[in-house]
Scaffold this motif. Sequence first.
Motif, PDB file in Angstrom:
ATOM      1  N   ALA A 169      45.911  53.618  60.076  1.00 47.40           N
ATOM      2  CA  ALA A 169      45.323  55.150  59.763  1.00 47.40           C
ATOM      3  C   ALA A 169      45.507  55.810  61.141  1.00 47.40           C
ATOM      4  CB  ALA A 169      43.743  54.938  59.306  1.00 47.40           C
ATOM      5  N   ALA A 170      45.270  56.913  60.785  1.00 48.01           N
ATOM      6  CA  ALA A 170      45.405  57.969  62.014  1.00 48.01           C
ATOM      7  C   ALA A 170      44.303  58.908  61.723  1.00 48.01           C
ATOM      8  CB  ALA A 170      46.667  58.787  61.922  1.00 48.01           C
ATOM      9  N   LEU A 171      43.673  59.373  62.769  1.00 49.90           N
ATOM     10  CA  LEU A 171      42.494  60.368  63.062  1.00 49.90           C
ATOM     11  C   LEU A 171      43.233  61.647  63.726  1.00 49.90           C
ATOM     12  CD1 LEU A 171      39.654  61.048  62.505  1.00 49.90           C
ATOM     13  CD2 LEU A 171      39.203  60.280  64.808  1.00 49.90           C
ATOM     14  N   VAL A 172      43.090  62.906  63.070  1.00 49.75           N
ATOM     15  CA  VAL A 172      43.882  63.941  63.341  1.00 49.75           C
ATOM     16  C   VAL A 172      43.224  64.869  63.273  1.00 49.75           C
ATOM     17  CG1 VAL A 172      46.324  63.182  63.241  1.00 49.75           C
ATOM     18  CG2 VAL A 172      45.113  64.346  61.410  1.00 49.75           C
ATOM     19  N   ASP A 173      43.336  66.168  64.242  1.00 47.97           N
ATOM     20  CA  ASP A 173      42.324  67.398  63.915  1.00 47.97           C
ATOM     21  C   ASP A 173      42.806  68.004  62.571  1.00 47.97           C
ATOM     22  OD1 ASP A 173      44.116  69.746  64.409  1.00 47.97           O
ATOM     23  OD2 ASP A 173      44.171  68.872  66.364  1.00 47.97           O
TER      24      ASP A 173
END
Length: 89
Positions: free
Chosen positions: A38-42
């Motif tokens: 997964a990725a956390l991006v703005d």
Amino acid sequence: MINEVNAAVFRKNLGEMINQVQYRHDSIVIKKDGKPVAALVDTQLFERIRRFKDRFEILSQRLAKAYSTIPEEDDLDEIDTIVSEIRHS
């Protein structure tokens, strides 16, 4: 900047990770068993990704429709010809 963390570290430091994304506009790749899951991006980046995805889908559908009457064999031959020309130029 893109940071990579394992899922356990991510869970432990969730608040800090959100701050990195929100205020520094970093992205965080979350790994589980060494693999990205997964990725956390703005939100600005997320919206850009979503728009590009939507535009890509529309263009893909247009291309599929435009070439739907051409036999697959002809398509593959044309691709082979173009690739050959590019490699020899």
